[in-house]
Scaffold this motif. Structure first.
Motif, mmCIF file in Angstrom:
data_model
loop_
_atom_site.group_PDB
_atom_site.id
_atom_site.type_symbol
_atom_site.label_atom_id
_atom_site.label_comp_id
_atom_site.label_asym_id
_atom_site.label_seq_id
_atom_site.Cartn_x
_atom_site.Cartn_y
_atom_site.Cartn_z
ATOM 1 N N ILE A 1 -37.400 16.231 1.505
ATOM 2 C CA ILE A 1 -36.434 16.495 3.024
ATOM 3 C C ILE A 1 -34.887 15.678 3.405
ATOM 4 O O ILE A 1 -36.057 15.064 3.026
ATOM 5 C CB ILE A 1 -36.638 18.272 3.871
ATOM 6 C CG1 ILE A 1 -36.940 17.157 4.969
ATOM 7 C CG2 ILE A 1 -37.065 19.279 3.064
ATOM 8 C CD1 ILE A 1 -38.186 17.661 6.077
ATOM 9 N N GLU A 2 -34.430 16.149 3.663
ATOM 10 C CA GLU A 2 -32.807 14.579 3.925
ATOM 11 C C GLU A 2 -31.994 15.093 4.846
ATOM 12 O O GLU A 2 -31.642 16.479 4.894
ATOM 13 C CB GLU A 2 -32.657 14.469 3.096
ATOM 14 C CG GLU A 2 -31.284 15.108 1.777
ATOM 15 C CD GLU A 2 -31.235 14.705 1.053
ATOM 16 O OE1 GLU A 2 -31.439 13.409 0.697
ATOM 17 O OE2 GLU A 2 -29.842 15.295 0.499
ATOM 18 N N PRO A 3 -32.265 14.487 5.584
ATOM 19 C CA PRO A 3 -30.463 14.952 6.861
ATOM 20 C C PRO A 3 -29.276 14.895 6.383
ATOM 21 O O PRO A 3 -29.113 14.547 5.287
ATOM 22 C CB PRO A 3 -30.981 13.383 8.099
ATOM 23 C CG PRO A 3 -31.452 12.568 7.132
ATOM 24 C CD PRO A 3 -32.090 12.415 6.050
ATOM 25 N N ALA A 4 -28.701 16.034 7.237
ATOM 26 C CA ALA A 4 -27.729 16.525 6.276
ATOM 27 C C ALA A 4 -25.923 16.305 7.122
ATOM 28 O O ALA A 4 -25.422 15.533 6.718
ATOM 29 C CB ALA A 4 -27.156 18.586 5.743
ATOM 30 N N LEU B 1 -36.880 26.958 2.750
ATOM 31 C CA LEU B 1 -36.381 25.880 2.412
ATOM 32 C C LEU B 1 -35.758 24.930 1.229
ATOM 33 O O LEU B 1 -35.707 25.811 0.305
ATOM 34 C CB LEU B 1 -36.350 24.276 3.430
ATOM 35 C CG LEU B 1 -35.257 23.053 3.898
ATOM 36 C CD1 LEU B 1 -33.324 23.494 3.594
ATOM 37 C CD2 LEU B 1 -35.219 22.058 4.250
ATOM 38 N N LEU B 2 -37.726 25.171 1.267
ATOM 39 C CA LEU B 2 -38.263 24.377 -0.214
ATOM 40 C C LEU B 2 -38.225 25.024 -1.188
ATOM 41 O O LEU B 2 -38.490 24.610 -2.333
ATOM 42 C CB LEU B 2 -39.786 23.380 0.383
ATOM 43 C CG LEU B 2 -39.946 22.404 1.326
ATOM 44 C CD1 LEU B 2 -41.722 21.849 1.320
ATOM 45 C CD2 LEU B 2 -38.751 21.536 1.348
ATOM 46 N N GLY C 1 -35.868 27.023 -1.939
ATOM 47 C CA GLY C 1 -34.463 27.638 -1.742
ATOM 48 C C GLY C 1 -34.246 29.149 -1.830
ATOM 49 O O GLY C 1 -32.577 29.116 -1.738
ATOM 50 N N ARG C 2 -34.850 29.056 -0.770
ATOM 51 C CA ARG C 2 -34.537 30.905 0.389
ATOM 52 C C ARG C 2 -33.139 30.312 1.998
ATOM 53 O O ARG C 2 -32.092 31.238 2.031
ATOM 54 C CB ARG C 2 -35.736 31.315 0.771
ATOM 55 C CG ARG C 2 -36.825 32.185 -0.377
ATOM 56 C CD ARG C 2 -37.954 32.160 -0.168
ATOM 57 N NE ARG C 2 -37.495 33.462 1.078
ATOM 58 C CZ ARG C 2 -38.883 33.882 2.414
ATOM 59 N NH1 ARG C 2 -39.960 33.373 1.642
ATOM 60 N NH2 ARG C 2 -38.404 34.919 2.515
ATOM 61 N N VAL C 3 -32.932 28.842 2.154
ATOM 62 C CA VAL C 3 -32.018 29.148 3.046
ATOM 63 C C VAL C 3 -31.702 27.693 2.045
ATOM 64 O O VAL C 3 -32.365 26.746 1.327
ATOM 65 C CB VAL C 3 -32.796 28.862 4.681
ATOM 66 C CG1 VAL C 3 -33.292 29.990 4.475
ATOM 67 C CG2 VAL C 3 -34.157 28.142 4.680
ATOM 68 N N ASP C 4 -30.704 26.735 2.506
ATOM 69 C CA ASP C 4 -30.173 25.780 2.044
ATOM 70 C C ASP C 4 -30.096 25.118 3.736
ATOM 71 O O ASP C 4 -30.352 23.845 3.144
ATOM 72 C CB ASP C 4 -28.443 26.047 2.540
ATOM 73 C CG ASP C 4 -28.427 27.092 1.021
ATOM 74 O OD1 ASP C 4 -28.698 27.142 -0.365
ATOM 75 O OD2 ASP C 4 -27.429 28.411 1.927
ATOM 76 N N LEU C 5 -30.363 25.075 5.046
ATOM 77 C CA LEU C 5 -30.068 24.164 5.543
ATOM 78 C C LEU C 5 -31.306 24.565 6.893
ATOM 79 O O LEU C 5 -31.534 25.841 7.411
ATOM 80 C CB LEU C 5 -28.763 24.028 6.642
ATOM 81 C CG LEU C 5 -28.093 23.336 5.789
ATOM 82 C CD1 LEU C 5 -27.048 23.545 6.634
ATOM 83 C CD2 LEU C 5 -28.129 22.136 4.874
ATOM 84 N N ILE C 6 -32.120 23.688 7.529
ATOM 85 C CA ILE C 6 -32.786 24.216 8.723
ATOM 86 C C ILE C 6 -32.689 23.407 9.711
ATOM 87 O O ILE C 6 -32.097 21.898 9.858
ATOM 88 C CB ILE C 6 -34.422 24.468 8.194
ATOM 89 C CG1 ILE C 6 -34.873 22.567 8.214
ATOM 90 C CG2 ILE C 6 -34.837 25.108 7.354
ATOM 91 C CD1 ILE C 6 -36.448 23.082 7.573
ATOM 92 N N ARG D 1 -33.906 17.723 -0.394
ATOM 93 C CA ARG D 1 -33.485 16.432 -1.699
ATOM 94 C C ARG D 1 -33.383 17.136 -3.487
ATOM 95 O O ARG D 1 -33.673 18.126 -3.153
ATOM 96 C CB ARG D 1 -34.492 15.593 -1.589
ATOM 97 C CG ARG D 1 -33.606 14.524 -2.224
ATOM 98 C CD ARG D 1 -35.643 13.338 -1.581
ATOM 99 N NE ARG D 1 -35.826 13.178 -1.913
ATOM 100 C CZ ARG D 1 -37.265 12.948 -1.338
ATOM 101 N NH1 ARG D 1 -36.882 13.115 -0.145
ATOM 102 N NH2 ARG D 1 -38.676 13.245 -2.141
ATOM 103 N N GLY D 2 -32.264 16.877 -2.827
ATOM 104 C CA GLY D 2 -31.258 17.118 -4.421
ATOM 105 C C GLY D 2 -30.375 16.505 -4.723
ATOM 106 O O GLY D 2 -29.443 16.376 -3.861
ATOM 107 N N PRO D 3 -29.229 17.068 -5.901
ATOM 108 C CA PRO D 3 -28.257 16.538 -6.752
ATOM 109 C C PRO D 3 -26.874 17.425 -6.740
ATOM 110 O O PRO D 3 -25.970 16.642 -5.832
ATOM 111 C CB PRO D 3 -28.992 16.850 -7.638
ATOM 112 C CG PRO D 3 -29.058 18.129 -8.693
ATOM 113 C CD PRO D 3 -30.318 18.086 -6.826
#
Length: 269
Positions: free
Chosen positions: A216-219, A191-192, A194-199, A141-143
């Protein structure tokens, strides 16, 4: 007065009688053998086979440990199905990659909860659906803007873990940057950090992690499929059929839906 026969005639009659006895005897013997074989086949029982070894991973709400015992929506369904089919079994939790390899090469071994995909279809014998699930691409989750399409997501680094359905999906969906970990927990940590962008993650598991406060949030929704029990190809067909019949009964009489409600599984996740 008894009829009289010349010696040659007597020999012919005797040979004819013996031939009739032998032919009739073989016919009766064949009939008895066929009857015994038919009775044996008719009495084939899935419970007569070797115990099934069921392997799983820690992946709530489908399979997890609680108070030292295995539970979850898949675990509870399987316990009922195995009991109704009178099949002896053991159930244990292992790292997913190890469990997957054992199920693929060891007779009387199955793995769950396993997403049924085209890539996996012919590798196992299946009992399904234990559930239906949508695999999501989730992000921290972020901007930052959420990728609007799979094409945009492919430019990012996606985290998967070994032999999970996510690894197949990432390759099939042509991601350029795939990071592989030994477990979902490891992918989530990356993910948390910042080493990967998505899981890749199941919708129900994403719901649970969000409820626990994970940021975390759905993309994007990536793939929807049935989850089931995947058994080694040497597992007897009678065993698979008995388990499938038990599962079909649970779906028809509402017991599966009741377990979905108990474990917080969306009816259309």
């Amino acid at each position: 007065m008894s009829p009289s026969f010349r010696p040659a005639e007597k020999d012919g009659i005797v040979r004819h009688l013996w031939r009739s006895v032998l032919l009739n005897g073989f016919a009766w013997l064949g009939l008895v053998c066929f009857s015994l074989l038919s009775a044996t086949v008719a009495k084939a029982d899935p419970g007569d086979g070797p115990p099934l070894r069921l392997l799983t991973e820690n992946y709530a709400p489908f399979n997890f440990e609680e108070a030292g015992a295995l539970t979850g929506v898949s675990v509870e369904q399987l316990k009922i199905m195995l009991s109704e089919a009178h099949i002896a079994f053991s159930m244990e939790m292992l790292p997913w990659a190890r469990a997957y390899g054992l199920a693929a090469r060891s007779p009387s071994t199955c793995i769950f909860s396993t997403m049924l995909t085209p890539q996996r279809h012919d590798l196992f014998k299946w009992v399904a659906p234990l559930y239906h699930e949508t695999q999501m691409l989730a992000r921290r989750r972020g901007p930052e803007p959420v990728p609007a399409s799979l094409e945009e997501a492919r430019k990012l680094t996606v985290g998967v873990y070994i032999d999970d359905v996510a690894a197949d999906l990432a390759r099939a969906q042509k991601f350029d940057h795939i990071d592989t970990s030994p477990s979902l927990e490891s992918s989530l940590e990356k993910l948390l950090a910042g080493r990967v962008d998505l899981i890749y993650i199941g919708r129900s598991t994403l719901d649970r992690l969000q409820a626990e406060g994970q940021p975390i949030e759905p993309a994007l929704a990536a793939y929807r499929a049935a989850g089931g029990l995947a058994c080694n190809l040497q597992t007897p067909d009678a065993t698979i059929a008995a388990l499938q019949q038990a599962l079909d009964r649970m779906i028809a009489d509402g017991r599966q839906a009741a377990l979905f409600k108990r474990f917080g599984i969306r009816s259309d996740p």
